[in-house]
Write a protein that holds these residues in place. Structure first.
Motif, short mmCIF file in Angstrom:
data_model
loop_
_atom_site.label_atom_id
_atom_site.label_comp_id
_atom_site.label_asym_id
_atom_site.label_seq_id
_atom_site.Cartn_x
_atom_site.Cartn_y
_atom_site.Cartn_z
N LEU A 159 0.82 -1.20 0.00
CA LEU A 159 0.00 0.00 0.00
C LEU A 159 0.85 1.26 0.00
CD1 LEU A 159 -2.82 1.19 0.09
CD2 LEU A 159 -2.75 1.06 2.59
N ASP A 160 2.04 1.18 0.66
CA ASP A 160 2.87 2.38 0.71
C ASP A 160 3.39 2.77 -0.67
OD1 ASP A 160 4.42 0.05 0.66
OD2 ASP A 160 6.16 1.09 1.50
N GLN A 161 3.41 1.80 -1.61
CA GLN A 161 3.84 2.10 -2.97
C GLN A 161 2.83 2.98 -3.71
OE1 GLN A 161 4.32 -1.85 -4.55
NE2 GLN A 161 6.53 -1.84 -4.21
N ALA A 162 1.60 2.97 -3.22
CA ALA A 162 0.55 3.75 -3.88
C ALA A 162 0.84 5.24 -3.84
CB ALA A 162 -0.80 3.47 -3.22
N PHE A 163 1.70 5.66 -2.92
CA PHE A 163 1.99 7.08 -2.79
C PHE A 163 3.24 7.48 -3.56
CE2 PHE A 163 -0.45 5.73 0.89
CZ PHE A 163 -1.51 6.59 0.79
N GLU A 164 3.68 6.60 -4.49
CA GLU A 164 4.76 6.90 -5.41
C GLU A 164 4.30 6.62 -6.83
OE1 GLU A 164 8.18 4.67 -4.32
OE2 GLU A 164 8.21 5.38 -2.25
N PRO A 165 3.20 7.27 -7.25
CA PRO A 165 2.61 6.95 -8.56
C PRO A 165 3.49 7.31 -9.73
CG PRO A 165 1.59 8.91 -7.64
CD PRO A 165 2.46 8.35 -6.56
N GLN A 166 4.52 8.13 -9.50
CA GLN A 166 5.38 8.51 -10.61
C GLN A 166 6.39 7.43 -10.95
OE1 GLN A 166 5.51 9.69 -7.60
NE2 GLN A 166 7.61 9.64 -6.87
N ASP A 167 6.51 6.39 -10.10
CA ASP A 167 7.47 5.32 -10.34
C ASP A 167 6.84 4.29 -11.28
OD1 ASP A 167 9.29 3.29 -10.32
OD2 ASP A 167 9.60 3.29 -8.14
N PRO A 168 7.33 4.15 -12.52
CA PRO A 168 6.71 3.24 -13.49
C PRO A 168 6.88 1.77 -13.13
CG PRO A 168 8.74 4.14 -14.38
CD PRO A 168 8.48 4.87 -13.09
N ARG A 169 7.78 1.46 -12.16
CA ARG A 169 7.97 0.07 -11.77
C ARG A 169 6.84 -0.44 -10.90
NH1 ARG A 169 13.72 0.86 -9.11
NH2 ARG A 169 12.49 2.60 -8.29
N ILE A 170 6.05 0.48 -10.35
CA ILE A 170 4.93 0.10 -9.49
C ILE A 170 3.75 -0.31 -10.36
CG2 ILE A 170 3.35 0.93 -7.70
CD1 ILE A 170 5.54 2.87 -6.87
N GLY A 171 2.97 -1.26 -9.88
CA GLY A 171 1.85 -1.79 -10.64
C GLY A 171 0.83 -0.72 -11.01
#
Length: 375
Positions: free
Chosen positions: A125-137
């Motif tokens: 869930l903490d990845q959701a706050f890095e939407p600019q990272d294209p590696r995130i789903g």
């Protein structure tokens, strides 16, 4: 709105995209293509479209609650910085405005856990706050964007949703126009702060700041107009001195009137004094170029101009202008003959006179260039 394309209608609301939104999509595609080729370009474009799909759902949250209170919504406009739902009229009860305003962010709040449920625990869930990272789903990024949209829209910067809640709360104790003025001033102040941060960190914030500042100013003016419109009749503020054209006139005669006066719109009237239509400057030029100077004005005029009685309140005239996208409203007497016109330039002059006049003078009569005001 000019420079917009209609892409469909949903429950009576036209969905439009501004031409700048199309430009944004092209820029997104090209930017991603330069970074990762065709696959990255289509991925980036799909993600942006998904984000604006959430923005559209946000706006329909407002619309659903507005419809519950009997307020129609003619259109939604999608812009590069978000969406704007146009209401037929402003809710004048604080409770209604609060509920309409918070409905949009609540939609975004609902989308986030829904996405997490679809993921079934996949991704952090903490990845959701890095939407600019294209590696995130894709979906994780979309959840983060929705959380951001909810929080950003709740900032008390009028005319965003948080600013509307602030205006409604102020309106519990203050007159509506004064509450709007205070909320707009706060929104303009926050816009200046956003612009400063944009200069230092992110130029995109400057664009948002400009939009917020101009929109807050526009909303303040609309509230002032509405405050006037609730208390005066159209006969008190209509234009009474204007040139008309007969039904038998030609485009050549219309051109002569256009060059000889400062008017840009000419009512076409019959021998009985009743309005037959309206000939605008653009229609004159178009007809002159495409059909020739001998063309009858009846072939180029607009015949769907709304008519209202001279005793009607101004707010009804404004409503008709918005609903029917009319440049003017024709004011008629008891016999149905044309007696005056109201256009947006007239309304702008009312605001200028009202702000410049003293309180003692404001409630008198003022005649200026054929325009009569009574406040």
């Amino acid at each position: 709105m000019r420079w917009s394309l209609k892409i469909g209608t949903v429950v009576g609301t036209a969905v439009r995209v501004h031409i700048t939104f199309v430009v944004l999509l092209v820029w997104i595609w090209l930017a991603h293509y330069q970074i990762g080729g065709t696959q990255a370009a289509w991925y980036g474009l799909t993600f942006v479209l998904a984000v604006f799909g959430c923005v559209l759902l946000h706006e329909f949250g407002h619309i659903a609650v507005a419809h519950h209170f009997g307020i129609k919504t003619p259109e939604i406009m999608l812009l590069p910085i978000g969406g704007v739902a146009t209401l037929e009229r402003l809710p004048r009860e604080p409770r209604q405005e609060i509920l309409i305003a918070v409905a949009g962010p609540l939609v975004n709040l609902a989308i986030t856990p829904l996405i997490i449920a679809v993921l079934g625990g996949a991704g952090r869930l903490d990845q959701a706050f890095e939407p600019q990272d294209p590696r995130i789903g894709f979906l994780v990024r979309l959840a983060g964007i929705n959380t951001f949209l909810m929080l950003f829209n709740l900032i008390p910067a009028f005319p965003m949703d948080g600013g509307r809640v602030l205006r409604a709360m102020l309106a519990v104790w203050l007159p509506w126009a004064r509450a709007t003025q205070i909320a707009a001033a706060i929104g303009q102040g926050i816009a200046l702060v956003l612009g400063l941060f944009g200069l230092l960190y992110n130029p995109w914030l400057i664009v948002i700041a400009i939009f917020v500042y101009l929109a807050a100013t526009s909303e303040e003016q609309d509230a002032q107009i509405q405050d006037i419109a609730d208390h005066v009749c159209v006969s008190d503020v209509m234009i009474t001195e204007f040139e008309t054209l007969s039904r038998s006139a030609s485009i050549e005669e219309a051109v002569d009137r256009l060059l000889a006066t400062t008017q840009s719109d000419f009512p076409v009237v019959g021998s009985d004094g009743r309005l037959a239509g309206l000939l605008t400057r653009n229609s004159i030029i178009t007809a002159l170029k495409e059909q020739g100077p001998k063309t009858p004005v009846t072939q180029a005029m607009r015949s769907d101009i709304p008519e209202i009685g001279y005793r009607t309140l101004l707010n009804e005239g404004l409503r008709r202008m918005r609903e029917e996208s009319a440049p003017v409203i024709a004011v008629v007497d008891d016999a149905g003959s044309l007696s005056g016109l109201i256009n947006y330039e007239t309304i702008g002059e009312i605001l200028m006179v009202r702000s410049a006049a003293s309180d003692d003078f404001r409630f008198g009569h003022l005649r200026h260039s054929g325009l009569k005001y009574r406040f």
